[in-house]
Scaffold this active site. Structure first.
Site, mmCIF file in Angstrom:
data_model
loop_
_atom_site.group_PDB
_atom_site.id
_atom_site.type_symbol
_atom_site.label_atom_id
_atom_site.label_comp_id
_atom_site.label_asym_id
_atom_site.label_seq_id
_atom_site.Cartn_x
_atom_site.Cartn_y
_atom_site.Cartn_z
ATOM 1 N N THR A 70 10.691 -6.399 16.652
ATOM 2 C CA THR A 70 12.115 -6.496 16.952
ATOM 3 C C THR A 70 12.583 -7.938 17.110
ATOM 4 O OG1 THR A 70 11.707 -6.272 19.328
ATOM 5 C CG2 THR A 70 12.122 -4.247 18.090
ATOM 6 N N ASN A 95 0.826 -1.206 0.000
ATOM 7 C CA ASN A 95 0.000 0.000 0.000
ATOM 8 C C ASN A 95 0.866 1.264 0.000
ATOM 9 O OD1 ASN A 95 -2.384 1.641 0.248
ATOM 10 N ND2 ASN A 95 -3.370 -0.066 1.306
ATOM 11 N N HIS A 134 23.683 0.183 13.035
ATOM 12 C CA HIS A 134 24.895 0.951 13.307
ATOM 13 C C HIS A 134 25.487 0.501 14.646
ATOM 14 C CE1 HIS A 134 24.158 3.842 10.047
ATOM 15 N NE2 HIS A 134 22.880 3.738 10.381
#
Length: 229
Positions: A178, A90, A120
């Site tokens: 996560t 979408n 990072h």
């Protein structure tokens, strides 16, 4: 081992999840080419579907059959995305494919979904741009994302690098994923956690309900209207 690392290109390091220099010429070229193609795609008139599809096939060469990606769409490289048949994406989705993003058949993504593979270093002295023998730049890496068959990712979901979402899972709107999500479950929240399994009580009998022009209510919803679906 040292010879292998010193001889590997930064592009191959990037795709393998190792530290790489994002200012490397080959990496920069691949990135710039993808940005140019996404810009062309996003500026193509909405009714010119053949042109849109042609651009997307060049941007994402590892594609399945029958896919539809709404404008605007953004990715970093394109070649690091692989998806199966019957994909729907979408409005306003961002696939940051520094590491590979693999998507199965029949996956659906709501508006403003972000798949973020880049990572990072946590220590600022390792994260910041600084002088190296190869020039002034940072060193970063990425973790792949795998999304199974028949997964529905609702609007405004963020999927972090290193995550696998199992077949048939549903990720509720606004979640931040996560950790891995198992197959055939409803998951949601920040961070995203399993809420429950998806079972026969969630069946809507979609075709019969469509023919009868009835409200799409599952057995679970009929028992408790506050439940999902």
């Amino acid at each position: 081992m040292r010879k292998e690392k010193s001889g590997a290109s930064d592009l191959s390091r990037m795709c393998a999840g190792r530290l790489y220099n994002c200012t490397d010429k080959e990496v920069f070229y691949k990135h710039a080419l993808a940005l140019w193609r996404t810009d062309r795609f996003n500026r193509t008139r909405i009714w010119n579907v053949p042109k849109q599809t042609g651009i997307l096939k060049k941007l994402i060469p590892n594609h399945g059959n029958r896919f539809f990606i709404m404008q605007p769409f953004r990715c970093e490289y394109g070649f690091n995305i692989k998806f199966g048949d019957d994909l729907f994406v979408n409005f306003d989705c961002i696939f940051m494919d520094v590491a590979p993003i693999t998507i199965g058949n029949g996956a659906m993504f709501g508006p403003r979904v972000t798949i973020a593979t880049p990572v990072h270093p946590l220590l600022s002295e390792e994260r910041i741009i600084q002088d190296y023998p190869t020039g002034r730049h940072d060193l970063e890496y990425a973790k792949p994302v795998t999304i199974g068959n028949g997964v529905w990712v609702a609007s405004n979901v963020t999927i972090c690098g290193g995550v696998t979402i199992g077949d048939g899972a549903v990720i509720a709107a606004g979640s931040v994923v996560t950790r891995d999500i198992p197959p055939n479950c409803l998951a949601g929240g920040v961070p995203c956690k399993v809420i429950r399994e998806i079972d026969e009580n969630d069946r809507l009998c979609v075709w019969d309900t469509y023919l009868k022009d009835e409200m799409p209510l599952s057995a679970r919803s009929k028992q408790n209207p506050s439940n999902y679906n």
